[in-house]
Design an enzyme around this catalytic site. Structure first.
Site, PDB file in Angstrom:
ATOM      1  N   CYS A   1     -12.153   6.768   0.451  1.00 26.30           N
ATOM      2  CA  CYS A   1     -13.415   6.569   1.174  1.00 26.30           C
ATOM      3  C   CYS A   1     -13.843   7.863   1.864  1.00 26.30           C
ATOM      4  O   CYS A   1     -15.016   8.215   1.868  1.00 26.30           O
ATOM      5  CB  CYS A   1     -13.277   5.471   2.230  1.00 26.30           C
ATOM      6  SG  CYS A   1     -13.669   3.828   1.596  1.00 26.30           S
TER       7      CYS A   1
ATOM      8  N   CYS B   1     -16.205   4.120   9.046  1.00 29.14           N
ATOM      9  CA  CYS B   1     -15.726   3.009   8.205  1.00 29.14           C
ATOM     10  C   CYS B   1     -16.632   1.802   8.419  1.00 29.14           C
ATOM     11  O   CYS B   1     -17.019   1.100   7.486  1.00 29.14           O
ATOM     12  CB  CYS B   1     -14.300   2.628   8.577  1.00 29.14           C
ATOM     13  SG  CYS B   1     -13.121   3.983   8.550  1.00 29.14           S
TER      14      CYS B   1
ATOM     15  N   CYS C   1      15.763   6.645   2.266  1.00 27.98           N
ATOM     16  CA  CYS C   1      16.789   6.189   1.325  1.00 27.98           C
ATOM     17  C   CYS C   1      17.124   7.295   0.329  1.00 27.98           C
ATOM     18  O   CYS C   1      18.288   7.515  -0.005  1.00 27.98           O
ATOM     19  CB  CYS C   1      16.333   4.937   0.574  1.00 27.98           C
ATOM     20  SG  CYS C   1      16.744   3.387   1.421  1.00 27.98           S
TER      21      CYS C   1
END
Lengths: 127, 272
Positions: B125, B87, B233
Site C-alpha cells: 500500500c 491508511c 530457531c
C-alpha cells in the site's frame, strides 16, 4: 577431519589415536555453548554441578557407560543418523550433507576429534 | 426392542448411502491434508506459558504489546506521501474494515500473484497507493501498524487458502518445514511435531504456531514479527539466516498458518 571406520554400530578406534580426558569431557557435556548435551539428555544429580536444568527429549545418560562400549558411544556422537536416520540427535563430527549451515559453522564439526574423545572418556565413567 | 415405523426400510437405505458418502469424503480430506497434529489437538503457544504471562497477555491494560497497537492506531490515520493519503483514506475505520482480515494471511495477492503477509501488504500500500518508501522490517512503525491490523482479528480463527495460486507457496513451505537444516541438522518438525510438550533444558517445546505474532517476547523485551521468531530457531540450529522479507519465510508462514488452521489469533501475544 579425522577419518574413521564403522564396524557394526561402533567406531572402535579413537579419532585422535589417544584416549580422551574424562574431566574435560564432563565440562563439555555440561557447558551450554560446547556440547549442550543437557539440552536434551539428563545426568544423575551427583554429576550436575552448577547446571540446574536438564532436558527430557532423549534418554538419560545415567549408566550409559555400562550400557555401551566406547565404540558405540563414539559412533553415536560422530553421526547418530548412521544408526537411526530419523534421530533428533545432531551429528557432532560430520560436515557433509548438511543444509544451509550458518557461515560461522560451515565446514566445521560441532565438536573436534579431541572433544569427542574427551566426552567418550567421560561417558564411559557413568556406570 | 427395535421400533419399526412405516418407511423405515427406505430411511435405512438413505442413511447407509449418506454414511458411505460421508466416509469416502472424509477419507479424501484426511489423505489430502495429512495433518501431523490433528485439528482437535492444536495447542496455542499461550498454553505453554506460565500463568503470570498468560494473565499479562489477557490484560489489555498490562499487555506491553498494546503500546505498539496504540501507536499503530495513530499511524493508521496519519497521512504520508505527497498525495496526503493515510491508511484510513481508503480503508476508513479499521475496526470495521480490518475485522478478521489478518486471520486469512499469508494470502496471495490476486493482481501480482505474490504471497503476502500483513507486513508486505502494508508496504505494498505504501509503495503503490501512498508513493512513499516501505517501512523497514522490524521497525516500530511496521510492527505497530501490523499489530494494529492484527488486533482486529483477535479471537478470529486462522483460516488460510492453500490451493489454487497458493499451492506452490504452500508446498515450498511444507518442504522447508520437514527439511533438516543447520549444523545441528534439525527440521522444524523434529521439535514442534515430534517432541512438543517435552523440555529443552527447562523450557517446554510448543507446537510452534504463529497465532501470537507480532508478539511481545520476554527474551527480546520488545515486539517482534513472526519472521524474527523464525530466525531465532534458525540461529538455534546454527542455520544461515535469510534476509527479512525472504520468500522462504513467507512460504513457511503459510504452512504454519495451515497447521494452525482454526486456532484463534492472539496478537498482540506474549511469548517467552
Amino acid at each position: 577431519m579425522a577419518s574413521y571406520r564403522i564396524d557394526g554400530d561402533e567406531v572402535r578406534a579413537s579419532l585422535t589415536g589417544a584416549a580422551g580426558d574424562a574431566g574435560r569431557g564432563r565440562s563439555i557435556v555440561l557447558n551450554r555453548s560446547e556440547g549442550a548435551c543437557l539440552l536434551c539428555h539428563s545426568l544423575p544429580p551427583s554429576e550436575l554441578g552448577a547446571e540446574p536444568f536438564m532436558g527430557n527429549l532423549a534418554p538419560s545418560l545415567a549408566g550409559v557407560g555400562s550400557r555401551m562400549t566406547a565404540g558405540q558411544l563414539r559412533l553415536r556422537m560422530i553421526d547418530s543418523t548412521r544408526i537411526n536416520s530419523a534421530t533428533i540427535m545432531p551429528a557432532y563430527y560430520r560436515i557433509e550433507g548438511l543444509n544451509q549451515v550458518a557461515l560461522a559453522y560451515r565446514g566445521k564439526p560441532v565438536l573436534s576429534a579431541e572433544q569427542i574423545e574427551d566426552v567418550v572418556a567421560y561417558l564411559r565413567q557413568l556406570k | 426392542m427395535e421400533r419399526r415405523v412405516p418407511g423405515s426400510e427406505q430411511m435405512n437405505w438413505l442413511r447407509a448411502a449418506l454414511l458411505a458418502a460421508l466416509i469416502s469424503s472424509c477419507a479424501v480430506i484426511s489423505s489430502a491434508e495429512d495433518r501431523a497434529i490433528p485439528l482437535n489437538q492444536l495447542r496455542s503457544g499461550s498454553e505453554f506459558l506460565s500463568p503470570e504471562l498468560r494473565a499479562l497477555q489477557a490484560d489489555a491494560f498490562a499487555n506491553p504489546g498494546m503500546l505498539w497497537v496504540e501507536r499503530g492506531a495513530k499511524l493508521w490515520s496519519t497521512p504520508a506521501g505527497s498525495a496526503g493519503q493515510s491508511c484510513a483514506s481508503c480503508h476508513q475505520d479499521a475496526a470495521k474494515t480490518m475485522r478478521g482480515v489478518a486471520a486469512s494471511y499469508p494470502r496471495v495477492d490476486a493482481k501480482s500473484g505474490f504471497l503476502l503477509n500483513v507486513e508486505a501488504r502494508i508496504n505494498q500500500c505504501r509503495s503503490e497507493r501512498q508513493a512513499v518508501a516501505p517501512f523497514r522490517y522490524e521497525s516500530d512503525d511496521l510492527l505497530s501498524l501490523t499489530a494494529y491490523v492484527n488486533s482486529f482479528s483477535k479471537d478470529y480463527k486462522i483460516n488460510v487458502v492453500i490451493d489454487g495460486n497458493a499451492e506452490t507457496y504452500f508446498e515450498a513451505g511444507r518442504t522447508l518445514y520437514y527439511r533438516r537444516s543447520g549444523q545441528m541438522n534439525l527440521s522444524c518438525a523434529q521439535c514442534h511435531e515430534e517432541n512438543w510438550g517435552k523440555n529443552l533444558y527447562a523450557e517446554r517445546i510448543s507446537q510452534g504456531h504463529p497465532n501470537a505474532y507480532p508478539a511481545y517476547r520476554m527474551e527480546w523485551q520488545s515486539m517482534g514479527s513472526l519472521e524474527r521468531r523464525l530466525r531465532a530457531c534458525l540461529s538455534g540450529v546454527r542455520a544461515e539466516m535469510l534476509p527479512y522479507g525472504a520468500q522462504e519465510y513467507r512460504n513457511l508462514a503459510l504452512f504454519l498458518a495451515w497447521r494452525a488452521q482454526g486456532l484463534p489469533m492472539e496478537s498482540p501475544g506474549i511469548r517467552r
